[in-house]
Design a protein around this motif. Structure first.
Motif, short mmCIF file in Angstrom:
data_model
loop_
_atom_site.label_atom_id
_atom_site.label_comp_id
_atom_site.label_asym_id
_atom_site.label_seq_id
_atom_site.Cartn_x
_atom_site.Cartn_y
_atom_site.Cartn_z
N LEU A 200 0.39 -1.12 0.34
CA LEU A 200 -0.34 0.19 -0.06
C LEU A 200 1.05 1.22 -0.03
O LEU A 200 1.43 1.31 0.50
N ILE A 201 0.59 2.21 -1.09
CA ILE A 201 1.12 3.35 -0.99
C ILE A 201 0.27 4.75 -0.41
O ILE A 201 0.81 5.79 0.09
N ASP A 202 -1.00 4.53 -0.63
CA ASP A 202 -1.38 5.92 -0.65
C ASP A 202 -3.52 5.04 -0.73
O ASP A 202 -3.85 4.13 -1.23
N PRO A 203 -3.47 5.14 0.75
CA PRO A 203 -4.61 4.40 0.54
C PRO A 203 -6.09 4.80 0.73
O PRO A 203 -6.97 4.20 0.63
N GLY A 204 -5.71 6.12 0.08
CA GLY A 204 -7.22 7.07 -0.16
C GLY A 204 -8.04 7.46 0.80
O GLY A 204 -9.11 7.70 0.54
N ALA A 205 -7.61 7.30 2.15
CA ALA A 205 -8.63 7.84 2.81
C ALA A 205 -9.57 9.31 2.81
O ALA A 205 -10.89 9.05 3.25
N GLN A 206 -9.08 9.85 1.96
CA GLN A 206 -10.52 10.56 0.93
C GLN A 206 -10.60 11.26 -0.12
O GLN A 206 -9.77 10.24 -0.86
N PRO A 207 -11.63 11.30 -0.35
CA PRO A 207 -12.31 10.46 -1.55
C PRO A 207 -10.76 12.21 -2.69
O PRO A 207 -11.31 12.52 -1.44
N LEU A 208 -11.60 11.53 -3.70
CA LEU A 208 -10.69 12.30 -4.78
C LEU A 208 -11.36 12.70 -5.76
O LEU A 208 -11.96 12.41 -6.75
N ARG A 209 -11.31 14.49 -6.01
CA ARG A 209 -12.52 14.82 -6.30
C ARG A 209 -11.34 15.79 -7.49
O ARG A 209 -10.94 16.63 -7.37
N TYR A 210 -12.13 15.34 -9.60
CA TYR A 210 -11.77 16.15 -10.39
C TYR A 210 -12.24 16.47 -11.63
O TYR A 210 -13.32 16.21 -11.42
N LEU A 211 -11.77 17.32 -12.09
CA LEU A 211 -12.28 18.06 -13.47
C LEU A 211 -12.40 17.42 -14.40
O LEU A 211 -10.94 17.08 -14.85
N HIS A 212 -12.85 16.10 -15.14
CA HIS A 212 -12.38 15.19 -16.42
C HIS A 212 -12.76 15.75 -17.44
O HIS A 212 -12.85 17.62 -17.58
N GLY A 213 -11.04 15.97 -17.67
CA GLY A 213 -10.25 16.46 -19.18
C GLY A 213 -9.73 18.07 -18.78
O GLY A 213 -9.86 18.38 -20.17
N HIS A 214 -9.29 18.00 -17.76
CA HIS A 214 -8.46 19.07 -17.88
C HIS A 214 -7.31 18.97 -17.35
O HIS A 214 -6.84 19.77 -15.97
N ASN A 215 -6.87 17.82 -17.21
CA ASN A 215 -5.89 17.62 -16.54
C ASN A 215 -5.27 17.16 -15.18
O ASN A 215 -4.28 17.53 -14.51
N GLY A 216 -6.95 17.03 -14.69
CA GLY A 216 -6.71 17.06 -13.21
C GLY A 216 -6.04 15.13 -12.90
O GLY A 216 -5.52 15.23 -11.49
N LEU A 217 -5.67 14.42 -13.40
CA LEU A 217 -5.44 12.98 -12.80
C LEU A 217 -4.27 13.35 -14.57
O LEU A 217 -3.79 14.21 -14.83
N PHE A 218 -3.65 11.97 -14.13
CA PHE A 218 -2.41 11.29 -15.28
C PHE A 218 -3.33 10.88 -15.84
O PHE A 218 -4.55 10.20 -15.99
N ALA A 219 -3.13 11.17 -17.06
CA ALA A 219 -3.29 11.14 -19.19
C ALA A 219 -3.76 10.00 -18.60
O ALA A 219 -4.80 8.98 -19.73
#
Length: 156
Positions: free
Chosen positions: A22-41
């Motif tokens: 385990l590297i990151d348990p994701g304790a908090q939900p991740l929120r992003y705007l799709h199509g705006h480079n908020g995540l790895f491509a």
């Protein structure tokens, strides 16, 4: 609603290495705007078209995530130039012409500290396991800002 450009997406997630550690348990939900480079491509592409309840698992090579480990970003400084009490694992913020950079103390020896300016996950293959928790249209303000806002409004 399916995930598409200009949708605000909330994910439950966890990150492991290839061995399953385990590297990151994701304790908090991740929120992003799709199509705006908020995540790895590659991860964003895998989420395209998904909807609430769908699960995705994506393996990212270092070049698709935090980059390869760059030995040019590892250097040695005398301990007297660093804040008192630093130890291996201490993270320091340094400001330079390229902006702020996080430095991690990786070794202390003979009055000197080895500092690593690479991202702590640089050089690692990472496995992202995500579940789509929510998909909604972005607000005008979110589109204008180019990122998602939380339930309480604008947050950084």
């Amino acid at each position: 609603m399916n995930i598409a450009p200009n949708a605000v997406v909330t994910l439950g997630y966890r990150v492991t290495n290839l061995e399953g550690d385990l590297i990151d348990p994701g304790a908090q939900p991740l929120r992003y705007l799709h199509g705006h480079n908020g995540l790895f491509a590659k991860l964003e592409a895998a989420l395209e078209g998904k909807t609430v309840g769908d699960a995705v698992e994506v393996t990212l090579a270092p070049e698709e995530a935090f980059g390869p480990h760059n030995e040019d970003l590892v250097f040695v400084e005398p301990l007297e130039r660093l804040p008192e009490g630093v130890q291996v694992g201490t993270q320091l913020e340094a400001r330079g012409p390229e902006g702020a950079r996080l430095l991690t103390v990786t070794r202390i020896e003979s009055g000197h500290a080895e500092l690593d300016a690479n991202h702590p996950l640089a050089g690692m293959d990472l496995v992202f396991s995500c579940t789509v928790n929510e998909v909604r249209p972005a607000s005008e303000e979110e589109l204008a800002h180019g990122h998602a806002h939380g339930p309480e409004g604008h947050e950084h």
